[in-house]
Design a protein around this motif. Structure first.
Motif, PDB file in Angstrom:
ATOM      1  N   ALA A  95       0.849  -1.284  -0.042  1.00 52.62           N
ATOM      2  CA  ALA A  95       0.094   0.004   0.055  1.00 52.62           C
ATOM      3  C   ALA A  95       0.849   1.215   0.058  1.00 52.62           C
ATOM      4  O   ALA A  95       0.320   2.421  -0.139  1.00 52.62           O
ATOM      5  N   HIS A  96       2.115   1.234   0.327  1.00 50.76           N
ATOM      6  CA  HIS A  96       3.032   2.456   0.290  1.00 50.76           C
ATOM      7  C   HIS A  96       4.405   1.984   0.234  1.00 50.76           C
ATOM      8  O   HIS A  96       4.996   1.345   0.893  1.00 50.76           O
ATOM      9  N   THR A  97       4.985   2.537  -0.922  1.00 48.84           N
ATOM     10  CA  THR A  97       6.547   2.127  -1.231  1.00 48.84           C
ATOM     11  C   THR A  97       7.069   3.333  -1.991  1.00 48.84           C
ATOM     12  O   THR A  97       6.430   4.149  -2.537  1.00 48.84           O
ATOM     13  N   HIS A  98       8.382   3.575  -2.292  1.00 40.43           N
ATOM     14  CA  HIS A  98       8.934   4.375  -2.912  1.00 40.43           C
ATOM     15  C   HIS A  98       9.963   3.649  -3.922  1.00 40.43           C
ATOM     16  O   HIS A  98      11.188   3.608  -3.667  1.00 40.43           O
ATOM     17  N   LEU A  99       9.323   3.454  -4.839  1.00 36.34           N
ATOM     18  CA  LEU A  99      10.308   2.551  -6.160  1.00 36.34           C
ATOM     19  C   LEU A  99      11.371   3.453  -6.567  1.00 36.34           C
ATOM     20  O   LEU A  99      12.479   2.887  -6.735  1.00 36.34           O
TER      21      LEU A  99
ATOM     22  N   ALA B 246      14.975   2.416  -8.674  1.00 38.71           N
ATOM     23  CA  ALA B 246      14.330   2.414  -9.986  1.00 38.71           C
ATOM     24  C   ALA B 246      14.816   3.608 -10.639  1.00 38.71           C
ATOM     25  O   ALA B 246      14.382   4.768 -10.006  1.00 38.71           O
ATOM     26  N   ARG B 247      14.965   3.493 -11.940  1.00 36.36           N
ATOM     27  CA  ARG B 247      15.201   4.775 -12.706  1.00 36.36           C
ATOM     28  C   ARG B 247      14.243   4.503 -13.946  1.00 36.36           C
ATOM     29  O   ARG B 247      13.687   5.763 -14.467  1.00 36.36           O
ATOM     30  N   ASP B 248      14.183   3.619 -14.571  1.00 34.74           N
ATOM     31  CA  ASP B 248      13.415   3.476 -15.748  1.00 34.74           C
ATOM     32  C   ASP B 248      12.380   2.361 -15.819  1.00 34.74           C
ATOM     33  O   ASP B 248      12.205   1.620 -14.675  1.00 34.74           O
TER      34      ASP B 248
ATOM     35  N   ARG C 196       6.486  13.482 -10.448  1.00 33.70           N
ATOM     36  CA  ARG C 196       6.468  13.220 -11.859  1.00 33.70           C
ATOM     37  C   ARG C 196       6.739  11.902 -12.251  1.00 33.70           C
ATOM     38  O   ARG C 196       6.304  10.964 -13.067  1.00 33.70           O
ATOM     39  N   TRP C 197       7.842  11.525 -11.456  1.00 30.94           N
ATOM     40  CA  TRP C 197       8.580   9.957 -11.539  1.00 30.94           C
ATOM     41  C   TRP C 197       7.328   9.044 -11.512  1.00 30.94           C
ATOM     42  O   TRP C 197       7.348   8.195 -12.228  1.00 30.94           O
ATOM     43  N   ALA C 198       6.854   8.948 -10.397  1.00 28.25           N
ATOM     44  CA  ALA C 198       5.983   8.053  -9.948  1.00 28.25           C
ATOM     45  C   ALA C 198       4.675   7.760 -10.788  1.00 28.25           C
ATOM     46  O   ALA C 198       4.339   6.725 -11.079  1.00 28.25           O
ATOM     47  N   THR C 199       4.098   8.859 -11.388  1.00 29.09           N
ATOM     48  CA  THR C 199       3.060   9.148 -12.199  1.00 29.09           C
ATOM     49  C   THR C 199       3.286   8.161 -13.472  1.00 29.09           C
ATOM     50  O   THR C 199       2.644   7.387 -14.180  1.00 29.09           O
ATOM     51  N   GLN C 200       4.698   8.644 -14.030  1.00 30.70           N
ATOM     52  CA  GLN C 200       5.145   8.043 -14.968  1.00 30.70           C
ATOM     53  C   GLN C 200       5.624   6.446 -14.957  1.00 30.70           C
ATOM     54  O   GLN C 200       5.087   5.652 -15.763  1.00 30.70           O
ATOM     55  N   ALA C 201       5.914   6.122 -13.816  1.00 31.14           N
ATOM     56  CA  ALA C 201       6.166   4.640 -13.290  1.00 31.14           C
ATOM     57  C   ALA C 201       5.028   3.775 -13.382  1.00 31.14           C
ATOM     58  O   ALA C 201       4.952   2.516 -13.783  1.00 31.14           O
ATOM     59  N   ALA C 202       3.690   4.529 -12.940  1.00 30.50           N
ATOM     60  CA  ALA C 202       2.487   3.776 -13.118  1.00 30.50           C
ATOM     61  C   ALA C 202       1.949   3.694 -14.446  1.00 30.50           C
ATOM     62  O   ALA C 202       1.257   2.688 -14.681  1.00 30.50           O
TER      63      ALA C 202
END
Length: 281
Positions: free
Chosen positions: A26-30, A35-37, A67-73
Motif C-alpha cells: 500500500a505504500h512504497t518508494h520505487l 528504480a530509474r526506468d 512526476r516520476w511516480a506517475t510515469q512509473a504507473a
C-alpha cells in the motif's frame, strides 16, 4: 518515508520469502529503491510477484518524485501512484508546485494524495526542513485537494498525533483517510478506527521492541487495515537495517498474523481486499 530521503546503507538484501498471496504493497518508494526506468520498475515488480505481491502504490515526496511516480504507473500496470509534498518539504509548496501537483493528481493512475501530514521529529535536525506552521498550511491544502479530487488522503505522522488530529478536525477530513506507516499507540488507533480511517502497518510491527504498536495493531478491524513496506525503509525483522523492497512484504504480514493469532493467508486476503476498495484498483 521513514526519515529523510537518504537511502539505507548498502547491505545484502533479504532473501525472497515464501510466497504469500494475494498482497498489495500500500505504500512504497520505487525511486528510492533504485528504480530509474521502466526496466528497473519491471524487475522490482517481478521480484515482488515472486513473493505474491501483485500491485504496489509508489509514493512521491517532492515534485520530481511525483512526476516520476506517475510515469512509473504508466510503465507497469502493477504500479499505481500517489502525489504530494512530504511534510518535511512543505516549504516548497509554491503556486507552481500546487498547480503541478493538481495536474498530476488528475491522472487516472494516481490513486491517492500523499504523503502529506505532520512531522515534528525532523525540524531542527534536518537542514531546510519545513517548520510546523509551514507543514500545517501544506497539510490543509492537500486535505482540500483530496476532497476536490475524491481520492484518498495518505498521511505521514511522526511525533505529531495531536497536531495531525487538530488539522483534520479544523479542515474536515476527506471521505477516505489512510494513516501510512501507523506507529502510534492503541489510544490513537482507537481514535482513527472510530473516525473510519484506514491504518497501514509496515515492517515496524515486526520489531520486537514495538510493544505499543503491537497493542495498537490488535484494535484495527480487518476492513480498516492495510500493509505496506515503505521500501527501501523499515525492513522487517529479522532483516532490520537491510534495504527493503516490495517483495519483503510477506515477512511483515506473517509477523502481523502471528501477533494477531490469525492465518497469514487471511490477513493477506483481507488487506488486499481493503487496498482494492480504498484505492479503486
Amino acid at each position: 518515508m521513514s526519515s529523510s530521503s537518504t537511502r539505507p546503507a548498502e547491505r545484502a538484501k533479504p532473501p525472497v520469502p515464501e510466497p504469500l498471496t494475494p498482497l498489495v504493497d500500500a505504500h512504497t518508494h520505487l525511486d528510492a529503491c533504485g528504480a530509474r526506468d521502466a526496466d528497473d520498475v519491471r524487475a522490482i515488480l517481478d521480484r515482488a510477484a515472486d513473493a505474491g505481491v501483485r500491485a504496489v502504490v509508489t509514493i512521491a515526496d517532492d515534485l520530481a518524485a511525483a512526476r516520476w511516480a506517475t510515469q512509473a504507473a504508466e510503465w507497469d500496470r502493477r504500479v499505481y501512484a500517489a502525489v504530494a509534498l512530504h511534510p518535511t518539504r512543505a516549504n516548497g509548496l509554491t503556486d507552481t508546485a500546487r498547480a503541478e501537483i493538481e495536474r498530476l493528481a488528475a491522472h487516472p493512475r494516481v490513486v491517492a494524495i500523499g504523503e502529506t501530514g505532520m512531522d515534528l521529529y525532523w525540524p531542527g535536525r534536518l537542514e531546510g526542513c519545513a517548520e510546523p506552521a509551514e507543514q500545517r498550511d501544506a497539510f490543509a491544502w492537500h486535505i482540500d485537494l483530496a476532497k476536490r479530487t475524491g481520492k484518498p488522503l495518505m498521511i505521514h505522522n511522526r511525533n505529531a498525533d495531536a497536531e495531525v488530529l487538530d488539522v483534520l478536525r479544523a479542515e474536515g477530513a476527506p471521505e477516505t483517510v489512510i494513516m501510512h506507516c501507523f506507529s502510534s499507540d492503541a489510544a490513537m488507533a482507537r481514535t482513527c478506527v472510530a473516525a473510519g480511517w484506514v491504518l497501514s502497518l509496515s515492517g515496524t510491527v515486526s520489531f520486537r521492541n514495538a510493544r505499543a504498536l503491537h497493542e495498537a495493531a490488535t484494535v484495527i478491524p480487518p476492513g480498516q487495515l492495510l500493509v505496506e513496506t515503505d521500501a527501501p525503509y523499515l525492513t522487517p525483522h529479522p532483516y532490520r537495517g537491510a534495504p527493503n523492497e516490495p517483495y519483503c512484504l510477506p515477512y511483515t504480514v506473517r509477523a502481523l498474523a502471528e501477533l494477531l493469532g490469525r492465518p497469514a493467508e487471511d490477513v493477506a486476503r483481507e488487506t488486499t481486499d481493503t487496498a482494492t476498495t480504498v484505492y479503486g484498483l
